[in-house]
Design an enzyme around this catalytic site. Sequence first.
Site, PDB file in Angstrom:
ATOM      1  CG  ASP A  79      -2.124   0.953   0.998  1.00  6.53           C
ATOM      2  OD1 ASP A  79      -3.235   0.441   0.736  1.00  6.53           O
ATOM      3  OD2 ASP A  79      -1.958   2.182   1.064  1.00  6.53           O
ATOM      4  CB  CYS A 123     -14.798   0.348  -5.709  1.00  5.74           C
ATOM      5  SG  CYS A 123     -13.343   1.349  -5.456  1.00  5.74           S
TER       6      CYS A 123
END
Length: 388
Positions: free
Chosen positions: A256, A344
């Site tokens: 990340d 998404c």
Amino acid sequence: MSGAVRAVGNNTTVIGMVVLKPRGEDRVRGGHPWVYRSDIAEVTGAEPGAVVQVRGARQRVLGHALFSDQSQITIRMISRDETPIDEAFWRARLSTAIRFRDTLQVNATAFRLVHGEADLLPSLIVDRYADYLVIQTLSQGMDRLAPTLVPLLVELTGATGVLARNDPKVRRLEGLEQTVEVLHGDVPATIDVHELGVRYSVDPWHGQKTGLFLDQRENREAAARYAHGRLLDCFSYNGGFGLALAAKCASVEALDVSADAVARIAENAAANGITNLTAREANVFDELRHLERDGSRFDTIVLDPPAFAKNKASIPNALAGYKEINLRALRLLNPGGYLITCSCSYNVDEAMFAEAVFAASSDAHIPVTVVEKRMQGRDHPVLLGVPE
Ligand code: SAH
């Protein structure tokens, strides 16, 4: 205006009336909760955020709605008859939403209790984190109703604290401030929850969304059926996929770009006694290239990026981004490996996304079969006819 002002209890007063143009009326009759400014014929005596009576072209009452004097979405329908909008109305709406979640038997102490329009509570989000609720009131109407809704939520859930995570940008479209504040009781800096047997320490004040990506719970559960060997968890945040899949895999590498997220995965892994997971701060786009150059191979790869297409204009770039990461991930997979790939972006529909993944497989010369297509968890249902 006559007969459209009616006091119906604290904070839930029907103030004013909105008359729709024929197109707005058709939309409401067709079941959509939103009517845009251009489809409104007349607004009488409506304060910002008021509950208004909605009428059609020939003055027929269509129901009630939340009114906004700022948003392009001028009204959001909350009822489709003349039943008064009082405390009992909201209690019933909230209990229906909560009872539905009871029936789902979610294997977690963190999940969504109210998912806006899909629960006929437009622009209201309520997430449960163990004994606490984190809510978002994303329109003038819901914001104004918070003093009515919060005590009801406390009564119905027994929550000891309610935090309003009202920092999403969309609040600006409503002329509302971006704030984070406690609306009931006390809310600690971290809340311990579990999901699918994994314990998480969640920061409801600063974490992304309301603290966790609750919508992916069932996809993590599904991914566990395929995960094996060496796992690469890309865009891992605080470890949703990596931690849930660690028991099925020989090793987990989580990536990340946020140092904070990486610190949290490491903490969460330690708290769960997971020893086969390492997390690094890295830009996935660069790191996938490095891993390929180094000859690394994985058996399972998760791609769960943030929304690349925040609006229509960014669709082409978003598709290029999806293709790029999927292409690189496919090249890193061992034969027989699994790619768990997600989008998404509301603006990228299923067909466009499938096309991007297909383009990736075609460029990589790697035939790919689809074994499962999924959507968000059942606690985030979608109202038919309202893809927004
Ligand atoms: N998979 C997570 C949710 C991911 S949200 C879960 O299941 O909980 C998207 C994450 O991607 C965020 O944590 C964000 O910090 C991270 N991110 C955004 N752009 C990135 C990039 N280019 N490289 C790596 N991480 C990125």
